[in-house]
Design a protein around this motif. Structure first.
Motif, PDB file in Angstrom:
ATOM      1  N   SER A  21      29.661  56.758  28.125  1.00  0.00           N
ATOM      2  CA  SER A  21      28.513  55.011  27.185  1.00  0.00           C
ATOM      3  C   SER A  21      29.459  54.298  28.055  1.00  0.00           C
ATOM      4  N   LEU A  22      30.451  54.605  27.409  1.00  0.00           N
ATOM      5  CA  LEU A  22      32.221  53.432  27.963  1.00  0.00           C
ATOM      6  C   LEU A  22      31.425  52.720  28.948  1.00  0.00           C
ATOM      7  N   ASN A  23      31.435  53.994  29.640  1.00  0.00           N
ATOM      8  CA  ASN A  23      31.641  53.306  31.142  1.00  0.00           C
ATOM      9  C   ASN A  23      29.916  52.248  31.865  1.00  0.00           C
ATOM     10  N   GLN A  24      29.615  52.299  30.683  1.00  0.00           N
ATOM     11  CA  GLN A  24      27.979  51.699  31.085  1.00  0.00           C
ATOM     12  C   GLN A  24      28.264  50.150  29.979  1.00  0.00           C
ATOM     13  N   ALA A  25      28.797  50.253  29.303  1.00  0.00           N
ATOM     14  CA  ALA A  25      29.448  49.409  28.461  1.00  0.00           C
ATOM     15  C   ALA A  25      30.676  48.312  29.157  1.00  0.00           C
ATOM     16  N   TRP A  26      31.447  48.616  29.376  1.00  0.00           N
ATOM     17  CA  TRP A  26      32.274  48.483  30.594  1.00  0.00           C
ATOM     18  C   TRP A  26      31.783  46.927  31.682  1.00  0.00           C
ATOM     19  N   PRO A  27      32.587  45.247  31.517  1.00  0.00           N
ATOM     20  CA  PRO A  27      34.332  45.789  30.575  1.00  0.00           C
ATOM     21  C   PRO A  27      34.528  44.842  29.367  1.00  0.00           C
ATOM     22  N   SER A  28      33.046  45.189  28.462  1.00  0.00           N
ATOM     23  CA  SER A  28      33.088  45.060  27.633  1.00  0.00           C
ATOM     24  C   SER A  28      33.370  46.245  27.094  1.00  0.00           C
ATOM     25  N   ALA A  29      33.927  45.645  25.483  1.00  0.00           N
ATOM     26  CA  ALA A  29      34.099  47.001  24.050  1.00  0.00           C
ATOM     27  C   ALA A  29      33.304  47.283  23.695  1.00  0.00           C
ATOM     28  N   ALA A  30      33.301  48.782  23.044  1.00  0.00           N
ATOM     29  CA  ALA A  30      32.043  49.113  22.202  1.00  0.00           C
ATOM     30  C   ALA A  30      32.268  50.310  20.850  1.00  0.00           C
ATOM     31  N   THR A  31      31.702  49.452  20.516  1.00  0.00           N
ATOM     32  CA  THR A  31      32.440  50.164  18.570  1.00  0.00           C
ATOM     33  C   THR A  31      31.850  51.954  19.500  1.00  0.00           C
ATOM     34  N   MET A  32      31.760  53.139  19.193  1.00  0.00           N
ATOM     35  CA  MET A  32      31.871  54.377  19.202  1.00  0.00           C
ATOM     36  C   MET A  32      31.064  55.011  17.348  1.00  0.00           C
ATOM     37  N   THR A  33      29.875  55.775  17.019  1.00  0.00           N
ATOM     38  CA  THR A  33      29.198  56.322  16.749  1.00  0.00           C
ATOM     39  C   THR A  33      29.301  57.403  17.233  1.00  0.00           C
ATOM     40  N   PRO A  75      32.658  57.771  10.729  1.00  0.00           N
ATOM     41  CA  PRO A  75      33.418  57.500  11.990  1.00  0.00           C
ATOM     42  C   PRO A  75      32.882  56.807  12.151  1.00  0.00           C
ATOM     43  N   ARG A  76      33.267  56.210  13.037  1.00  0.00           N
ATOM     44  CA  ARG A  76      33.456  54.676  13.457  1.00  0.00           C
ATOM     45  C   ARG A  76      34.809  54.176  14.291  1.00  0.00           C
ATOM     46  N   PHE A  77      34.658  54.142  15.640  1.00  0.00           N
ATOM     47  CA  PHE A  77      35.926  53.632  16.406  1.00  0.00           C
ATOM     48  C   PHE A  77      35.913  52.097  17.219  1.00  0.00           C
ATOM     49  N   LEU A  78      36.306  51.570  16.668  1.00  0.00           N
ATOM     50  CA  LEU A  78      35.728  49.555  17.163  1.00  0.00           C
ATOM     51  C   LEU A  78      36.412  49.281  18.631  1.00  0.00           C
ATOM     52  N   ASP A  79      35.839  48.518  19.197  1.00  0.00           N
ATOM     53  CA  ASP A  79      36.862  48.404  20.336  1.00  0.00           C
ATOM     54  C   ASP A  79      37.109  49.314  20.930  1.00  0.00           C
ATOM     55  N   THR A  80      36.075  50.635  21.566  1.00  0.00           N
ATOM     56  CA  THR A  80      36.847  50.653  22.794  1.00  0.00           C
ATOM     57  C   THR A  80      36.256  51.018  24.026  1.00  0.00           C
ATOM     58  N   MET A  81      37.143  51.412  25.023  1.00  0.00           N
ATOM     59  CA  MET A  81      37.161  50.923  26.297  1.00  0.00           C
ATOM     60  C   MET A  81      37.519  52.170  27.036  1.00  0.00           C
ATOM     61  N   ILE A  82      36.728  51.933  28.181  1.00  0.00           N
ATOM     62  CA  ILE A  82      37.338  53.058  28.795  1.00  0.00           C
ATOM     63  C   ILE A  82      38.253  53.145  30.603  1.00  0.00           C
ATOM     64  N   THR A  83      39.421  53.496  30.677  1.00  0.00           N
ATOM     65  CA  THR A  83      40.046  53.465  31.150  1.00  0.00           C
ATOM     66  C   THR A  83      40.152  54.101  33.346  1.00  0.00           C
ATOM     67  N   ALA A  84      41.465  53.412  33.768  1.00  0.00           N
ATOM     68  CA  ALA A  84      41.084  53.635  34.872  1.00  0.00           C
ATOM     69  C   ALA A  84      41.063  55.433  35.194  1.00  0.00           C
ATOM     70  N   ARG A  85      41.681  55.792  33.768  1.00  0.00           N
ATOM     71  CA  ARG A  85      42.209  57.171  34.086  1.00  0.00           C
ATOM     72  C   ARG A  85      40.242  57.988  33.382  1.00  0.00           C
ATOM     73  N   GLY A  86      40.783  57.354  33.177  1.00  0.00           N
ATOM     74  CA  GLY A  86      38.496  57.772  32.598  1.00  0.00           C
ATOM     75  C   GLY A  86      37.334  57.292  33.220  1.00  0.00           C
ATOM     76  N   LYS A  87      37.701  56.041  33.758  1.00  0.00           N
ATOM     77  CA  LYS A  87      36.459  56.075  34.858  1.00  0.00           C
ATOM     78  C   LYS A  87      36.321  56.933  36.095  1.00  0.00           C
ATOM     79  N   ALA A  88      37.764  57.544  36.106  1.00  0.00           N
ATOM     80  CA  ALA A  88      37.760  58.869  37.240  1.00  0.00           C
ATOM     81  C   ALA A  88      37.194  59.982  37.054  1.00  0.00           C
ATOM     82  N   ALA A  89      37.298  60.328  35.883  1.00  0.00           N
ATOM     83  CA  ALA A  89      37.435  61.777  35.234  1.00  0.00           C
ATOM     84  C   ALA A  89      36.326  61.985  35.225  1.00  0.00           C
ATOM     85  N   LEU A  90      35.518  60.766  34.867  1.00  0.00           N
ATOM     86  CA  LEU A  90      33.972  60.830  35.174  1.00  0.00           C
ATOM     87  C   LEU A  90      33.314  60.871  36.189  1.00  0.00           C
ATOM     88  N   GLN A  91      34.016  60.223  37.708  1.00  0.00           N
ATOM     89  CA  GLN A  91      33.674  60.315  38.614  1.00  0.00           C
ATOM     90  C   GLN A  91      33.673  61.672  39.396  1.00  0.00           C
TER      91      GLN A  91
END
Length: 97
Positions: A21-33, A75-91
């Motif tokens: 979900s965060l990878n699709q939103a990147w480079p924007s931040a997202a609220t995760m619920t 619960p809500r996580f505001l302004d959430t973004m994926i990092t380079a490590r997260g992108k590598a893990a997803l790949q």
């Protein structure tokens, strides 16, 4: 240097949904619920969702600005973004699948 523990090798279904979900939103931040995650286990158990997001953050795969929770909003996580490590893990999980 290779770490003794590679969290990328052990991503749960919920963690993969969060990263995706965060990878699709990147480079924007997202609220995760929990309701933006398609996993049935996370939607029915907000504590599992919070644990998954916190684990990803602890392992440097995502960043978030604030964690909020309330009886009505859940619960809500505001302004959430994926990092380079997260992108590598997803790949790496996409390649293994």
């Amino acid at each position: 240097m290779t770490p003794a523990y590679s969290p990328e090798a052990h991503l749960s279904e919920t963690e993969r949904y969060v990263l995706g979900s965060l990878n699709q939103a990147w480079p924007s931040a997202a609220t995760m619920t929990p309701d933006v995650i398609e996993s049935q286990e996370a939607s029915s158990n907000p504590a599992m969702f919070v644990d998954a997001v916190q684990t990803l953050s602890d392992n440097g795969m995502i960043l978030y600005e604030a964690f909020l929770t309330g009886h009505a909003s859940g619960p809500r996580f505001l302004d959430t973004m994926i990092t380079a490590r997260g992108k590598a893990a997803l790949q790496s999980t996409d390649i293994d699948a």
